[in-house]
Design an enzyme around this catalytic site. Structure first.
Site, mmCIF file in Angstrom:
data_model
loop_
_atom_site.group_PDB
_atom_site.id
_atom_site.type_symbol
_atom_site.label_atom_id
_atom_site.label_comp_id
_atom_site.label_asym_id
_atom_site.label_seq_id
_atom_site.Cartn_x
_atom_site.Cartn_y
_atom_site.Cartn_z
ATOM 1 N N CYS A 108 -4.750 27.621 42.590
ATOM 2 C CA CYS A 108 -5.583 26.556 43.178
ATOM 3 C C CYS A 108 -7.058 26.891 42.966
ATOM 4 O O CYS A 108 -7.863 26.009 42.644
ATOM 5 C CB CYS A 108 -5.319 26.435 44.677
ATOM 6 S SG CYS A 108 -3.827 25.524 45.119
ATOM 7 N N ASP A 131 -3.621 32.962 29.616
ATOM 8 C CA ASP A 131 -3.065 33.973 30.516
ATOM 9 C C ASP A 131 -3.884 35.255 30.389
ATOM 10 O O ASP A 131 -4.291 35.656 29.299
ATOM 11 C CB ASP A 131 -1.597 34.247 30.164
ATOM 12 C CG ASP A 131 -0.878 34.973 31.285
ATOM 13 O OD1 ASP A 131 -0.046 34.355 31.968
ATOM 14 O OD2 ASP A 131 -1.157 36.181 31.491
ATOM 15 N N HIS A 139 4.417 28.497 31.457
ATOM 16 C CA HIS A 139 3.862 29.331 30.399
ATOM 17 C C HIS A 139 4.147 28.640 29.066
ATOM 18 O O HIS A 139 5.289 28.274 28.790
ATOM 19 C CB HIS A 139 4.562 30.694 30.357
ATOM 20 C CG HIS A 139 4.412 31.516 31.599
ATOM 21 N ND1 HIS A 139 3.485 32.523 31.707
ATOM 22 C CD2 HIS A 139 5.073 31.491 32.774
ATOM 23 C CE1 HIS A 139 3.594 33.089 32.901
ATOM 24 N NE2 HIS A 139 4.554 32.484 33.571
ATOM 25 N N HIS A 169 3.771 26.633 37.791
ATOM 26 C CA HIS A 169 3.088 26.743 36.502
ATOM 27 C C HIS A 169 4.103 26.872 35.387
ATOM 28 O O HIS A 169 5.234 27.306 35.598
ATOM 29 C CB HIS A 169 2.114 27.936 36.482
ATOM 30 C CG HIS A 169 2.745 29.251 36.796
ATOM 31 N ND1 HIS A 169 3.032 29.650 38.070
ATOM 32 C CD2 HIS A 169 3.137 30.272 35.990
ATOM 33 C CE1 HIS A 169 3.564 30.864 38.058
ATOM 34 N NE2 HIS A 169 3.655 31.258 36.798
ATOM 35 N N HIS A 179 -1.093 21.825 44.978
ATOM 36 C CA HIS A 179 -0.378 23.082 45.230
ATOM 37 C C HIS A 179 1.086 22.821 45.555
ATOM 38 O O HIS A 179 1.422 22.141 46.510
ATOM 39 C CB HIS A 179 -1.007 23.862 46.397
ATOM 40 C CG HIS A 179 -0.273 25.142 46.662
ATOM 41 N ND1 HIS A 179 -0.525 26.300 45.960
ATOM 42 C CD2 HIS A 179 0.737 25.430 47.508
ATOM 43 C CE1 HIS A 179 0.290 27.255 46.385
ATOM 44 N NE2 HIS A 179 1.069 26.750 47.331
#
Ligand code: 5GP
Ligand code: ZN
Length: 116
Positions: free
Chosen positions: A9, A32, A104, A102, A48
């Site tokens: 956040c 990342d 990747h 999230h 969130h």
């Protein structure tokens, strides 16, 4: 809608520095900090949610949006044609360490072995 104690956040709000590669009203993506592949981007919704366990029907379109942003980033970072993976770790057995939903995006080189 956001959690002031949540790392992602705070990155999405610009309160913690990150190398942003995409930003719009709903989604932020950044490099990342500990890349596991030549291209390793993290895509997060601004809202969130701890992870996929907390996804609700009203927020489901957000996952499609994240996938579409990932597709664009894979093209922009040169791995759309060579191949890429989109992964969301959910919970301890999956090794989730940051409890904000999230994905990747991994690519840029052949990936050793098969995960599935
Ligand atoms: P998870 O393990 O929860 O699936 O993924 C969390 C990811 O966030 C890890 O790949 C980790 O390297 C990355 N990460 C953790 N802290 C930071 C940070 O402060 N900045 C950036 N850019 N990435 C981070
Ligand atoms: Zn958060």
């Amino acid at each position: 809608m956001t959690d002031p104690s949540c790392l992602f956040c705070r990155i999405a709000a610009g309160q913690i520095p990150a190398t942003l590669v995409h930003e719009d009203a709903e989604v932020v993506a950044f490099k990342d900090i500990a890349p596991q592949a030549p291209v390793h981007l993290v895509l997060v919704p601004r809202v969130h949610l701890a992870g996929l366990n907390d996804l609700t029907a009203d927020l489901a379109p957000l996952v499609g949006k994240l996938a579409l942003v990932a597709q664009g980033l894979a093209k922009a970072h040169g791995c759309a044609a060579t191949g890429w993976r989109l992964i969301s770790n959910c919970g301890p057995d999956a090794g989730q360490t940051v409890h904000h939903l999230h994905f990747h995006l991994l690519g840029g080189a052949p990936m050793a072995g098969r995960m599935v």
